[in-house]
Design a protein around this motif. Structure first.
Motif, PDB file in Angstrom:
ATOM      1  N   THR A  31      44.735 -43.884  21.009  1.00 25.61           N
ATOM      2  CA  THR A  31      45.884 -44.782  20.570  1.00 25.61           C
ATOM      3  C   THR A  31      45.995 -46.146  21.714  1.00 25.61           C
ATOM      4  OG1 THR A  31      47.242 -42.894  19.994  1.00 25.61           O
ATOM      5  CG2 THR A  31      48.337 -44.810  20.369  1.00 25.61           C
ATOM      6  N   TYR A  32      45.943 -47.152  20.761  1.00 28.26           N
ATOM      7  CA  TYR A  32      46.037 -48.579  21.628  1.00 28.26           C
ATOM      8  C   TYR A  32      47.344 -48.521  22.544  1.00 28.26           C
ATOM      9  CZ  TYR A  32      44.590 -53.046  22.988  1.00 28.26           C
ATOM     10  OH  TYR A  32      44.000 -54.181  23.691  1.00 28.26           O
ATOM     11  N   ARG A  33      47.269 -48.208  23.520  1.00 23.54           N
ATOM     12  CA  ARG A  33      48.505 -48.426  24.337  1.00 23.54           C
ATOM     13  C   ARG A  33      49.048 -49.746  25.103  1.00 23.54           C
ATOM     14  NH1 ARG A  33      50.154 -43.423  23.776  1.00 23.54           N
ATOM     15  NH2 ARG A  33      48.486 -41.819  23.306  1.00 23.54           N
ATOM     16  N   GLY A  34      50.250 -49.800  25.259  1.00 20.95           N
ATOM     17  CA  GLY A  34      50.500 -51.037  25.872  1.00 20.95           C
ATOM     18  C   GLY A  34      51.873 -51.606  25.542  1.00 20.95           C
ATOM     19  N   LYS A  35      52.378 -52.695  26.137  1.00 19.96           N
ATOM     20  CA  LYS A  35      53.840 -53.294  26.196  1.00 19.96           C
ATOM     21  C   LYS A  35      53.821 -53.928  24.612  1.00 19.96           C
ATOM     22  CE  LYS A  35      57.158 -55.952  28.078  1.00 19.96           C
ATOM     23  NZ  LYS A  35      57.692 -57.083  28.949  1.00 19.96           N
ATOM     24  N   ARG A  36      54.727 -53.742  23.849  1.00 24.69           N
ATOM     25  CA  ARG A  36      54.913 -54.362  22.771  1.00 24.69           C
ATOM     26  C   ARG A  36      55.535 -55.691  22.843  1.00 24.69           C
ATOM     27  NH1 ARG A  36      55.440 -52.434  17.007  1.00 24.69           N
ATOM     28  NH2 ARG A  36      54.901 -50.454  17.920  1.00 24.69           N
ATOM     29  N   ILE A  37      54.789 -56.871  22.529  1.00 26.84           N
ATOM     30  CA  ILE A  37      55.315 -58.233  22.584  1.00 26.84           C
ATOM     31  C   ILE A  37      55.333 -59.011  21.407  1.00 26.84           C
ATOM     32  CG2 ILE A  37      54.502 -58.415  25.099  1.00 26.84           C
ATOM     33  CD1 ILE A  37      52.272 -60.076  24.068  1.00 26.84           C
ATOM     34  N   ALA A  38      56.127 -60.022  21.086  1.00 29.04           N
ATOM     35  CA  ALA A  38      56.106 -61.021  19.957  1.00 29.04           C
ATOM     36  C   ALA A  38      54.698 -61.496  19.699  1.00 29.04           C
ATOM     37  CB  ALA A  38      57.141 -62.237  20.241  1.00 29.04           C
ATOM     38  N   THR A  39      54.198 -61.503  18.573  1.00 33.81           N
ATOM     39  CA  THR A  39      52.974 -62.077  18.125  1.00 33.81           C
ATOM     40  C   THR A  39      52.790 -63.359  18.527  1.00 33.81           C
ATOM     41  OG1 THR A  39      52.602 -60.306  16.481  1.00 33.81           O
ATOM     42  CG2 THR A  39      51.270 -62.310  16.128  1.00 33.81           C
ATOM     43  N   VAL A  40      53.863 -64.131  18.513  1.00 34.46           N
ATOM     44  CA  VAL A  40      53.755 -65.889  18.858  1.00 34.46           C
ATOM     45  C   VAL A  40      53.243 -65.587  20.255  1.00 34.46           C
ATOM     46  CG1 VAL A  40      55.186 -66.538  17.128  1.00 34.46           C
ATOM     47  CG2 VAL A  40      56.299 -65.823  18.829  1.00 34.46           C
ATOM     48  N   GLU A  41      53.934 -64.692  21.176  1.00 31.05           N
ATOM     49  CA  GLU A  41      53.762 -64.644  22.795  1.00 31.05           C
ATOM     50  C   GLU A  41      52.488 -64.237  22.958  1.00 31.05           C
ATOM     51  OE1 GLU A  41      53.984 -64.691  27.090  1.00 31.05           O
ATOM     52  OE2 GLU A  41      55.002 -66.023  25.020  1.00 31.05           O
ATOM     53  N   ALA A  42      51.871 -63.068  22.195  1.00 28.93           N
ATOM     54  CA  ALA A  42      50.394 -62.890  22.482  1.00 28.93           C
ATOM     55  C   ALA A  42      49.480 -64.092  21.974  1.00 28.93           C
ATOM     56  CB  ALA A  42      50.033 -61.761  21.270  1.00 28.93           C
ATOM     57  N   HIS A  43      49.603 -64.632  20.948  1.00 34.20           N
ATOM     58  CA  HIS A  43      48.898 -66.116  20.473  1.00 34.20           C
ATOM     59  C   HIS A  43      48.768 -66.905  21.643  1.00 34.20           C
ATOM     60  CE1 HIS A  43      47.475 -65.145  16.518  1.00 34.20           C
ATOM     61  NE2 HIS A  43      48.670 -64.265  16.425  1.00 34.20           N
ATOM     62  N   SER A  49      45.617 -68.450  28.568  1.00 38.27           N
ATOM     63  CA  SER A  49      44.915 -67.949  29.648  1.00 38.27           C
ATOM     64  C   SER A  49      43.561 -67.071  29.259  1.00 38.27           C
ATOM     65  CB  SER A  49      45.877 -67.034  30.379  1.00 38.27           C
ATOM     66  OG  SER A  49      46.457 -66.126  29.636  1.00 38.27           O
ATOM     67  N   GLY A  50      43.447 -66.860  28.070  1.00 35.42           N
ATOM     68  CA  GLY A  50      42.168 -66.245  27.357  1.00 35.42           C
ATOM     69  C   GLY A  50      42.569 -64.586  27.540  1.00 35.42           C
ATOM     70  N   ALA A  51      43.750 -64.314  27.461  1.00 34.53           N
ATOM     71  CA  ALA A  51      44.118 -63.004  27.263  1.00 34.53           C
ATOM     72  C   ALA A  51      43.427 -62.249  26.270  1.00 34.53           C
ATOM     73  CB  ALA A  51      45.534 -62.769  27.137  1.00 34.53           C
ATOM     74  N   LYS A  52      42.692 -61.201  26.322  1.00 43.57           N
ATOM     75  CA  LYS A  52      41.746 -60.652  25.548  1.00 43.57           C
ATOM     76  C   LYS A  52      42.307 -59.230  24.875  1.00 43.57           C
ATOM     77  CE  LYS A  52      37.755 -63.050  27.331  1.00 43.57           C
ATOM     78  NZ  LYS A  52      36.104 -62.820  27.894  1.00 43.57           N
ATOM     79  N   TYR A  53      43.334 -58.663  25.550  1.00 45.51           N
ATOM     80  CA  TYR A  53      43.518 -57.400  25.066  1.00 45.51           C
ATOM     81  C   TYR A  53      44.829 -57.270  24.167  1.00 45.51           C
ATOM     82  CZ  TYR A  53      40.150 -56.365  28.577  1.00 45.51           C
ATOM     83  OH  TYR A  53      38.931 -56.129  29.306  1.00 45.51           O
ATOM     84  N   MET A  54      45.075 -58.368  23.496  1.00 39.27           N
ATOM     85  CA  MET A  54      46.277 -58.413  22.475  1.00 39.27           C
ATOM     86  C   MET A  54      45.782 -57.881  20.977  1.00 39.27           C
ATOM     87  SD  MET A  54      48.719 -59.890  24.418  1.00 39.27           S
ATOM     88  CE  MET A  54      48.277 -60.405  25.963  1.00 39.27           C
ATOM     89  N   PHE A  55      46.698 -56.796  20.500  1.00 44.01           N
ATOM     90  CA  PHE A  55      46.110 -56.129  19.397  1.00 44.01           C
ATOM     91  C   PHE A  55      47.395 -56.328  18.488  1.00 44.01           C
ATOM     92  CE2 PHE A  55      42.979 -53.362  17.584  1.00 44.01           C
ATOM     93  CZ  PHE A  55      43.662 -53.300  16.461  1.00 44.01           C
ATOM     94  N   GLU A  56      47.281 -57.165  17.365  1.00 43.73           N
ATOM     95  CA  GLU A  56      48.440 -57.519  16.699  1.00 43.73           C
ATOM     96  C   GLU A  56      48.735 -56.390  15.436  1.00 43.73           C
ATOM     97  OE1 GLU A  56      48.811 -60.835  13.091  1.00 43.73           O
ATOM     98  OE2 GLU A  56      47.891 -61.651  15.023  1.00 43.73           O
ATOM     99  N   VAL A  57      49.928 -55.962  15.535  1.00 41.13           N
ATOM    100  CA  VAL A  57      50.481 -54.940  14.784  1.00 41.13           C
ATOM    101  C   VAL A  57      50.641 -55.612  13.638  1.00 41.13           C
ATOM    102  CG1 VAL A  57      52.107 -53.270  14.565  1.00 41.13           C
ATOM    103  CG2 VAL A  57      51.132 -53.797  16.886  1.00 41.13           C
ATOM    104  N   ARG A  59      52.657 -59.372  11.754  1.00 42.56           N
ATOM    105  CA  ARG A  59      52.977 -60.897  12.214  1.00 42.56           C
ATOM    106  C   ARG A  59      54.191 -61.125  13.019  1.00 42.56           C
ATOM    107  NH1 ARG A  59      55.811 -63.663   6.655  1.00 42.56           N
ATOM    108  NH2 ARG A  59      57.968 -62.676   7.427  1.00 42.56           N
ATOM    109  N   HIS A  60      54.951 -60.245  13.520  1.00 45.36           N
ATOM    110  CA  HIS A  60      56.041 -60.202  14.393  1.00 45.36           C
ATOM    111  C   HIS A  60      55.530 -59.652  15.759  1.00 45.36           C
ATOM    112  CE1 HIS A  60      58.664 -61.667  11.090  1.00 45.36           C
ATOM    113  NE2 HIS A  60      58.395 -60.392  10.290  1.00 45.36           N
ATOM    114  N   TRP A  61      54.761 -58.539  15.800  1.00 45.23           N
ATOM    115  CA  TRP A  61      54.563 -57.667  17.082  1.00 45.23           C
ATOM    116  C   TRP A  61      53.048 -57.552  17.166  1.00 45.23           C
ATOM    117  CZ3 TRP A  61      58.465 -57.701  19.770  1.00 45.23           C
ATOM    118  CH2 TRP A  61      59.933 -57.462  19.332  1.00 45.23           C
ATOM    119  N   SER A  62      52.870 -57.588  18.485  1.00 40.40           N
ATOM    120  CA  SER A  62      51.453 -57.176  19.095  1.00 40.40           C
ATOM    121  C   SER A  62      51.667 -56.360  20.164  1.00 40.40           C
ATOM    122  CB  SER A  62      50.814 -58.357  19.386  1.00 40.40           C
ATOM    123  OG  SER A  62      50.490 -59.309  18.336  1.00 40.40           O
TER     124      SER A  62
END
Length: 132
Positions: A31-43, A49-57, A59-62
């Motif tokens: 399972t891909y685990r981590g803090k749920r954040i807004a997709t706009v914040e992930a982008h 900063s080149g954050a590479k571990y964002m997984f889009e769930v 259009r609203h959440w990543s």
């Protein structure tokens, strides 16, 4: 024998996730685990900063999967993957596309957007592309 079905180990592209036991087709991998954040914040994090571990769930959440405790972050990209991501109960899980043998690296097609942003500039180093 360990109950774990996967292990982190050395891969051609750095660290990777490997099958520790046989995994059947459609079998659960991780399972891909981590803090749920807004997709706009992930982008924003990816661009700034080149954050590479964002997984889009959606259009609203990543999911920010940057924690080293997140085994899913170690699944490397491949143009011919042996795993796929699926949304189950609001979570991202990885399932085997076919039977995976012990010792085989678990790989996933990261998708066009991620590929263009992070992989294409350096060149793809997956097994299929390395043979070309």
């Amino acid at each position: 024998m360990s109950a774990r079905i996967v292990r982190v180990g050395r891969a051609a592209t750095g660290l990777g996730l490997f099958a520790a036991r046989p995994i059947a087709r459609n079998g659960y991998i991780a399972t891909y685990r981590g803090k749920r954040i807004a997709t706009v914040e992930a982008h924003r994090r990816e661009q700034a900063s080149g954050a590479k571990y964002m997984f889009e769930v959606n259009r609203h959440w990543s999911i920010d999967g940057s924690s080293r405790r997140n085994l899913g972050r170690y699944i490397n990209h491949a143009c011919q993957p042996n795993a796929e991501a699926a949304l189950r109960g609001g979570r991202i899980v990885f399932l085997a596309l076919h039977d995976i043998a012990p010792g085989e690296e678990i790989t996933l097609d990261y998708g066009e957007e991620y590929f263009d942003l992070f992989i294409a500039p350096l060149g793809c180093r997956c097994a299929a592309c390395a043979k070309k």
